[in-house]
Scaffold this motif. Sequence first.
Motif: not given
Length: 166
Positions: A69-93
């Motif tokens: 919820x952000x102000x009057x706005x709402x969002x319900x979501x689901x999903x996934x992130x594959x290889x999240x630890x790649x964010x700790x490197x500079x060259x992986x997606x």
Amino acid sequence: MKGIVKPDLAFGFSKSDIINDVYDQIRLDGSLKIENLEYKSKELPLIGIPSALFHLSPKKIDIPVLELRFGRSDLAASGNVINPLNMMTSNKIVTGSITGTSSLIDLTEWMNPVANTSNQKPVKYLGSELKILNQISLLVQAKISKLIYPEYDLSLIHISEPTRPY
């Protein structure tokens, strides 16, 4: 700020484990549950996370429930992130997908009503400051019943678009 954050996490790894794709030597297991989290500020509308659940592993973060919820706005979501630890490197997606629905997104609540004066610094695009956006590729699918933006009032918006790293 108020609410409940329940982490149940165990982790242990090094950056070299991620760079060398040695995920079997990486420990990242558990979950993070958020309930009724609210942030109040004079400058912003109320920001809330009524409910969220994240299941973490070295190769994937599953998000079965994410309610925002952000102000009057709402969002319900689901999903996934594959290889999240790649964010700790500079060259992986990092890849993944997010599916969401909203009954209302009111962007007028988030626009600064104060006019820009010559002594104010120009507003920078968020992506220019967050280099991590260069590493994210997500498939985003969303249905928005109503979107309010100055001079526009849009209804029944469907989005199905992959994002690409910048």
